[in-house]
Design a protein around this motif. Structure first.
Motif, PDB file in Angstrom:
ATOM      1  N   LEU A 115      21.456  46.542  96.644  1.00  0.00           N
ATOM      2  CA  LEU A 115      22.691  47.123  96.120  1.00  0.00           C
ATOM      3  C   LEU A 115      23.717  47.417  97.202  1.00  0.00           C
ATOM      4  O   LEU A 115      24.909  47.156  97.027  1.00  0.00           O
ATOM      5  CB  LEU A 115      22.383  48.390  95.346  1.00  0.00           C
ATOM      6  N   PHE A 116      23.259  47.996  98.329  1.00  0.00           N
ATOM      7  CA  PHE A 116      24.225  48.497  99.310  1.00  0.00           C
ATOM      8  C   PHE A 116      24.004  47.982 100.723  1.00  0.00           C
ATOM      9  O   PHE A 116      24.540  48.529 101.675  1.00  0.00           O
ATOM     10  CB  PHE A 116      24.198  50.030  99.328  1.00  0.00           C
ATOM     11  N   GLY A 117      23.159  46.997 100.909  1.00  0.00           N
ATOM     12  CA  GLY A 117      22.956  46.409 102.233  1.00  0.00           C
ATOM     13  C   GLY A 117      22.042  47.259 103.104  1.00  0.00           C
ATOM     14  O   GLY A 117      21.159  47.978 102.620  1.00  0.00           O
ATOM     15  N   ALA A 118      22.275  47.180 104.409  1.00  0.00           N
ATOM     16  CA  ALA A 118      21.404  47.845 105.388  1.00  0.00           C
ATOM     17  C   ALA A 118      21.415  49.358 105.211  1.00  0.00           C
ATOM     18  O   ALA A 118      20.382  50.026 105.304  1.00  0.00           O
ATOM     19  CB  ALA A 118      21.821  47.473 106.800  1.00  0.00           C
ATOM     20  N   LEU A 119      22.579  49.945 104.980  1.00  0.00           N
ATOM     21  CA  LEU A 119      22.658  51.394 104.790  1.00  0.00           C
ATOM     22  C   LEU A 119      21.899  51.817 103.535  1.00  0.00           C
ATOM     23  O   LEU A 119      21.176  52.825 103.544  1.00  0.00           O
ATOM     24  CB  LEU A 119      24.123  51.826 104.686  1.00  0.00           C
ATOM     25  N   GLY A 120      21.985  51.049 102.484  1.00  0.00           N
ATOM     26  CA  GLY A 120      21.232  51.330 101.254  1.00  0.00           C
ATOM     27  C   GLY A 120      19.736  51.240 101.472  1.00  0.00           C
ATOM     28  O   GLY A 120      18.959  52.011 100.912  1.00  0.00           O
ATOM     29  N   ALA A 121      19.298  50.278 102.305  1.00  0.00           N
ATOM     30  CA  ALA A 121      17.874  50.142 102.620  1.00  0.00           C
ATOM     31  C   ALA A 121      17.378  51.361 103.383  1.00  0.00           C
ATOM     32  O   ALA A 121      16.274  51.853 103.141  1.00  0.00           O
ATOM     33  CB  ALA A 121      17.633  48.876 103.428  1.00  0.00           C
ATOM     34  N   MET A 122      18.198  51.868 104.304  1.00  0.00           N
ATOM     35  CA  MET A 122      17.801  53.055 105.076  1.00  0.00           C
ATOM     36  C   MET A 122      17.689  54.278 104.175  1.00  0.00           C
ATOM     37  O   MET A 122      16.730  55.043 104.265  1.00  0.00           O
ATOM     38  CB  MET A 122      18.810  53.302 106.216  1.00  0.00           C
ATOM     39  N   VAL A 123      18.651  54.462 103.298  1.00  0.00           N
ATOM     40  CA  VAL A 123      18.631  55.624 102.405  1.00  0.00           C
ATOM     41  C   VAL A 123      17.525  55.474 101.357  1.00  0.00           C
ATOM     42  O   VAL A 123      16.773  56.416 101.088  1.00  0.00           O
ATOM     43  CB  VAL A 123      20.011  55.813 101.729  1.00  0.00           C
ATOM     44  N   GLY A 124      17.389  54.298 100.779  1.00  0.00           N
ATOM     45  CA  GLY A 124      16.383  54.074  99.738  1.00  0.00           C
ATOM     46  C   GLY A 124      14.956  54.116 100.255  1.00  0.00           C
ATOM     47  O   GLY A 124      14.034  54.486  99.539  1.00  0.00           O
ATOM     48  N   GLY A 125      14.759  53.757 101.518  1.00  0.00           N
ATOM     49  CA  GLY A 125      13.416  53.710 102.078  1.00  0.00           C
ATOM     50  C   GLY A 125      13.059  54.901 102.940  1.00  0.00           C
ATOM     51  O   GLY A 125      12.046  54.889 103.622  1.00  0.00           O
ATOM     52  N   ARG A 126      13.871  55.947 102.902  1.00  0.00           N
ATOM     53  CA  ARG A 126      13.589  57.117 103.757  1.00  0.00           C
ATOM     54  C   ARG A 126      12.238  57.746 103.386  1.00  0.00           C
ATOM     55  O   ARG A 126      11.769  57.628 102.255  1.00  0.00           O
ATOM     56  CB  ARG A 126      14.721  58.135 103.656  1.00  0.00           C
ATOM     57  N   THR A 127      11.664  58.410 104.343  1.00  0.00           N
ATOM     58  CA  THR A 127      10.361  59.040 104.105  1.00  0.00           C
ATOM     59  C   THR A 127      10.528  60.311 103.288  1.00  0.00           C
ATOM     60  O   THR A 127      11.500  61.043 103.439  1.00  0.00           O
ATOM     61  CB  THR A 127       9.656  59.375 105.431  1.00  0.00           C
ATOM     62  N   LYS A 128       9.547  60.538 102.458  1.00  0.00           N
ATOM     63  CA  LYS A 128       9.547  61.726 101.605  1.00  0.00           C
ATOM     64  C   LYS A 128       8.246  62.467 101.828  1.00  0.00           C
ATOM     65  O   LYS A 128       7.206  61.873 102.099  1.00  0.00           O
ATOM     66  CB  LYS A 128       9.678  61.330 100.141  1.00  0.00           C
TER      67      LYS A 128
END
Length: 184
Positions: A115-128
């Motif tokens: 959806l949002f490229g590299a920045l979206g991958a970083m936000v979507g894949g952040r650790t929880k």
């Protein structure tokens, strides 16, 4: 093709026979346990792992069977008897362990990237942070040993908690009028 069908039928028959044999073995073992309990006059029982206090290995499986005047601890071929009049207290204690795990979401990273490229991958894949709690139940028996000194038996409950509570409730029901006096 015919060999495949014969092979599939053979495997299915073997599987079903194996399952039938396992269920019969479990039913037979349950009947043996029930007969043993009825024949021996056992009132309640609980499955535990021995932790400390008996002359058996730490962590060894130990079945506790209660009777009118005594309790028997069975581990393998070892049977240990404790008279009820020696028991001063019996409790179930709990210990809860909290574990924190950090997990990342691969699916979230992939969706964010689409959806949002590299920045979206970083936000979507952040650790929880994920918290897991594990509760362990222990049965602790206080008694007076052969020298009339206080001693303790520790067990980790591997059976249902209700089985352990039945043993404890039975102890209090049968020992309503007994009081331990200790001089310091």
């Amino acid at each position: 093709m015919i060999y495949f069908i014969i092979f599939a039928i053979t495997i299915t028959v073997i599987f079903l026979l194996n399952r039938w044999n396992q269920s019969n073995n479990e039913e037979t073992q349950n009947q043996v346990d029930a007969n043993h309990t009825a024949n021996q006059g056992s009132m309640n029982h609980v499955k535990t792992n021995h932790l400390k206090g008996l002359p058996i290995a730490e962590g060894a499986a130990c079945n506790i069977r209660t009777y009118q005047n005594h309790i028997v601890f069975v581990s393998g071929m070892t049977h240990i008897r404790l008279e009820r009049k020696k028991i001063t207290d019996m409790r179930v204690k709990t210990e809860t362990e909290l574990q924190k795990q950090y997990v990342s979401s691969a699916g979230g990273a992939l969706g964010g990237a689409l959806l949002f490229g590299a920045l979206g991958a970083m936000v979507g894949g952040r650790t929880k942070q994920k918290t897991i709690s594990e509760t362990t139940y222990y049965l602790i028996i206080s008694y007076n040993n052969s020298d009339n000194e206080p001693a303790f038996l520790y067990f980790q409950i591997t059976d249902t908690l209700s089985a352990a509570n039945k043993v404890v409730d039975e102890f209090y029901e049968l020992n309503k009028n007994s009081v331990a006096h200790i001089d310091l």
